[in-house]
Design a protein around this motif. Structure first.
Motif, mmCIF file in Angstrom:
data_model
loop_
_atom_site.group_PDB
_atom_site.id
_atom_site.type_symbol
_atom_site.label_atom_id
_atom_site.label_comp_id
_atom_site.label_asym_id
_atom_site.label_seq_id
_atom_site.Cartn_x
_atom_site.Cartn_y
_atom_site.Cartn_z
ATOM 1 N N PRO A 1 0.817 -1.215 0.000
ATOM 2 C CA PRO A 1 0.000 0.000 0.000
ATOM 3 C C PRO A 1 0.853 1.270 0.000
ATOM 4 O O PRO A 1 1.914 1.327 0.630
ATOM 5 N N ARG A 2 0.379 2.265 -0.685
ATOM 6 C CA ARG A 2 1.129 3.516 -0.860
ATOM 7 C C ARG A 2 1.383 4.238 0.463
ATOM 8 O O ARG A 2 2.337 5.009 0.587
ATOM 9 N N ASP A 3 0.526 3.992 1.477
ATOM 10 C CA ASP A 3 0.669 4.668 2.770
ATOM 11 C C ASP A 3 1.469 3.853 3.781
ATOM 12 O O ASP A 3 1.510 4.200 4.964
ATOM 13 N N THR A 4 2.127 2.772 3.324
ATOM 14 C CA THR A 4 2.910 1.948 4.238
ATOM 15 C C THR A 4 4.005 2.782 4.897
ATOM 16 O O THR A 4 4.766 3.494 4.232
ATOM 17 N N ARG A 5 4.091 2.688 6.239
ATOM 18 C CA ARG A 5 5.087 3.466 6.987
ATOM 19 C C ARG A 5 6.422 2.720 6.970
ATOM 20 O O ARG A 5 6.520 1.575 7.412
ATOM 21 N N VAL A 6 7.441 3.383 6.437
ATOM 22 C CA VAL A 6 8.753 2.760 6.265
ATOM 23 C C VAL A 6 9.844 3.753 6.648
ATOM 24 O O VAL A 6 9.606 4.953 6.793
ATOM 25 N N SER A 7 11.050 3.231 6.796
ATOM 26 C CA SER A 7 12.227 4.086 6.969
ATOM 27 C C SER A 7 12.827 4.348 5.593
ATOM 28 O O SER A 7 13.191 3.406 4.881
ATOM 29 N N ILE A 8 12.907 5.613 5.220
ATOM 30 C CA ILE A 8 13.495 5.998 3.931
ATOM 31 C C ILE A 8 14.874 6.582 4.200
ATOM 32 O O ILE A 8 15.006 7.531 4.982
ATOM 33 N N ASP A 9 15.883 6.000 3.603
ATOM 34 C CA ASP A 9 17.261 6.405 3.847
ATOM 35 C C ASP A 9 17.440 7.908 3.640
ATOM 36 O O ASP A 9 17.183 8.437 2.557
ATOM 37 N N GLY A 10 17.836 8.596 4.701
ATOM 38 C CA GLY A 10 18.065 10.034 4.632
ATOM 39 C C GLY A 10 16.846 10.876 4.949
ATOM 40 O O GLY A 10 16.960 12.113 5.045
ATOM 41 N N LYS B 1 5.777 7.746 4.451
ATOM 42 C CA LYS B 1 4.982 6.855 3.617
ATOM 43 C C LYS B 1 5.846 6.386 2.450
ATOM 44 O O LYS B 1 6.635 7.164 1.905
ATOM 45 N N ILE B 2 5.667 5.136 2.039
ATOM 46 C CA ILE B 2 6.568 4.563 1.048
ATOM 47 C C ILE B 2 6.483 5.278 -0.300
ATOM 48 O O ILE B 2 7.468 5.309 -1.047
ATOM 49 N N VAL C 1 12.212 -0.632 -0.458
ATOM 50 C CA VAL C 1 11.517 -1.926 -0.492
ATOM 51 C C VAL C 1 12.443 -3.033 0.004
ATOM 52 O O VAL C 1 12.028 -3.920 0.768
ATOM 53 N N GLU C 2 13.707 -2.986 -0.410
ATOM 54 C CA GLU C 2 14.670 -3.992 0.044
ATOM 55 C C GLU C 2 14.828 -3.957 1.560
ATOM 56 O O GLU C 2 14.885 -5.001 2.219
ATOM 57 N N ASP C 3 14.906 -2.751 2.118
ATOM 58 C CA ASP C 3 15.049 -2.617 3.573
ATOM 59 C C ASP C 3 13.794 -3.103 4.296
ATOM 60 O O ASP C 3 13.880 -3.745 5.354
ATOM 61 N N LEU C 4 12.634 -2.800 3.728
ATOM 62 C CA LEU C 4 11.373 -3.201 4.357
ATOM 63 C C LEU C 4 11.223 -4.715 4.379
ATOM 64 O O LEU C 4 10.886 -5.303 5.412
ATOM 65 N N LEU C 5 11.494 -5.353 3.247
ATOM 66 C CA LEU C 5 11.244 -6.787 3.103
ATOM 67 C C LEU C 5 12.469 -7.641 3.396
ATOM 68 O O LEU C 5 12.369 -8.869 3.439
ATOM 69 N N ASP C 6 13.624 -6.999 3.578
ATOM 70 C CA ASP C 6 14.883 -7.713 3.801
ATOM 71 C C ASP C 6 15.123 -8.727 2.679
ATOM 72 O O ASP C 6 15.448 -9.886 2.913
ATOM 73 N N THR C 7 14.955 -8.261 1.460
ATOM 74 C CA THR C 7 15.199 -9.100 0.288
ATOM 75 C C THR C 7 15.612 -8.206 -0.871
ATOM 76 O O THR C 7 15.373 -6.992 -0.843
ATOM 77 N N SER C 8 16.267 -8.767 -1.863
ATOM 78 C CA SER C 8 16.774 -7.963 -2.971
ATOM 79 C C SER C 8 15.698 -7.739 -4.028
ATOM 80 O O SER C 8 14.805 -8.567 -4.216
ATOM 81 N N VAL C 9 15.789 -6.607 -4.698
ATOM 82 C CA VAL C 9 14.947 -6.294 -5.850
ATOM 83 C C VAL C 9 15.832 -6.402 -7.085
ATOM 84 O O VAL C 9 16.786 -5.639 -7.234
ATOM 85 N N ASP C 10 15.526 -7.343 -7.951
ATOM 86 C CA ASP C 10 16.375 -7.580 -9.114
ATOM 87 C C ASP C 10 16.046 -6.667 -10.289
ATOM 88 O O ASP C 10 16.940 -6.198 -10.990
ATOM 89 N N TYR C 11 14.767 -6.446 -10.518
ATOM 90 C CA TYR C 11 14.346 -5.667 -11.685
ATOM 91 C C TYR C 11 13.182 -4.757 -11.317
ATOM 92 O O TYR C 11 12.510 -4.964 -10.310
ATOM 93 N N PHE C 12 12.963 -3.771 -12.162
ATOM 94 C CA PHE C 12 11.781 -2.925 -12.005
ATOM 95 C C PHE C 12 11.142 -2.714 -13.373
ATOM 96 O O PHE C 12 11.812 -2.789 -14.413
ATOM 97 N N ILE C 13 9.839 -2.502 -13.369
ATOM 98 C CA ILE C 13 9.111 -2.054 -14.555
ATOM 99 C C ILE C 13 8.284 -0.855 -14.111
ATOM 100 O O ILE C 13 7.539 -0.936 -13.145
ATOM 101 N N LYS C 14 8.443 0.235 -14.804
ATOM 102 C CA LYS C 14 7.794 1.490 -14.424
ATOM 103 C C LYS C 14 6.948 1.988 -15.591
ATOM 104 O O LYS C 14 7.349 1.897 -16.748
ATOM 105 N N THR C 15 5.761 2.486 -15.268
ATOM 106 C CA THR C 15 4.941 3.133 -16.281
ATOM 107 C C THR C 15 4.199 4.287 -15.638
ATOM 108 O O THR C 15 4.187 4.429 -14.406
ATOM 109 N N ASP C 16 3.596 5.122 -16.461
ATOM 110 C CA ASP C 16 2.757 6.211 -15.944
ATOM 111 C C ASP C 16 1.351 6.011 -16.501
ATOM 112 O O ASP C 16 1.063 5.012 -17.172
ATOM 113 N N PHE C 17 0.456 6.942 -16.206
ATOM 114 C CA PHE C 17 -0.931 6.780 -16.639
ATOM 115 C C PHE C 17 -1.024 6.643 -18.162
ATOM 116 O O PHE C 17 -1.722 5.776 -18.686
#
Length: 205
Positions: A6-15, A20-21, A37-53
């Motif tokens: 969820p977009r409102d997930t409370r996380v620690s953002i470096d710096g 909110k995430i 996301v890696e810090d939150l889940l303690d796992t690596s993110v290998d790839y991303f796919i990004k798009t806009d509206f």
């Protein structure tokens, strides 16, 4: 497995401390969001796919639309959302309206559930044998709709894996948590133990 955060997930953002995430992307783009996301889940993110509206609309239109059973009346003219219930073929504009709508009292969690429903329907309709045969050409046709660091070979592997999965093998999840108000702001606060168990399940450990 598909895990939605969820977009409102409370996380620690470096710096930037506790935020909110969705602020991670605003502050530092994909790189900072990946690290968060890696810090939150303690796992690596290998790839991303990004798009806009705009990219999302183009993607759905190039696929010829998607047939979906819209479960309720969705009307929010401020964002151009005007959908009636029932089975119908959604073009890019209306598909975007469906996955964006959250004016029904369920907020972001209800929207995430609709997004997962949409992805499941898209998987079943688009990952056909005919489309997999044409996958390299289709992916090339979509490249201007998305930004990604995943090679075409990786996309083909994912497509083939999804095609071979039965509906009960394709599992969707929402980050375990609960709504909470902190300093006057609404957050989704992760349930740490449940989150760790879910990540372990997804990673097959």
């Amino acid at each position: 497995h598909l895990l939605s955060i969820p977009r409102d997930t409370r996380v620690s953002i470096d710096g930037y401390g506790k935020q909110k995430i969705n602020h991670a992307y605003a502050y530092g783009g994909v790189a900072l969001l990946e690290k968060t996301v890696e810090d939150l889940l303690d796992t690596s993110v290998d790839y991303f796919i990004k798009t806009d509206f705009k990219g999302f609309e183009q993607l759905i239109d190039r696929l010829g639309g998607i047939s979906l059973d819209v479960e309720k009346r969705m009307y929010y003219p401020k964002e151009g959302i005007n959908l009636k219930p029932g089975l119908q073929k959604l073009d890019g504009h209306d598909a975007l309206a469906y996955v964006r709508f959250r004016s029904d009292g369920l907020g972001d969690i209800g929207r995430i559930e609709r997004q997962q429903h949409f992805i499941q329907a898209a998987k079943e309709q688009f990952l056909t044998l005919d489309n997999l045969i044409k996958a390299p050409q289709l992916i090339g046709n979509f490249r201007d709709c998305i930004e990604t660091n995943m090679p075409v070979s990786g996309m083909l592997r994912v497509a083939n894996a999804l095609k071979g999965a039965s509906p009960d093998q394709f599992q969707t999840h929402i980050l375990p948590g609960r709504p909470q108000t902190i300093n006057g702001l609404s957050y989704w606060v992760a349930k740490d133990d449940e989150m760790r168990e879910l990540v372990a399940l997804i990673r097959g450990k």
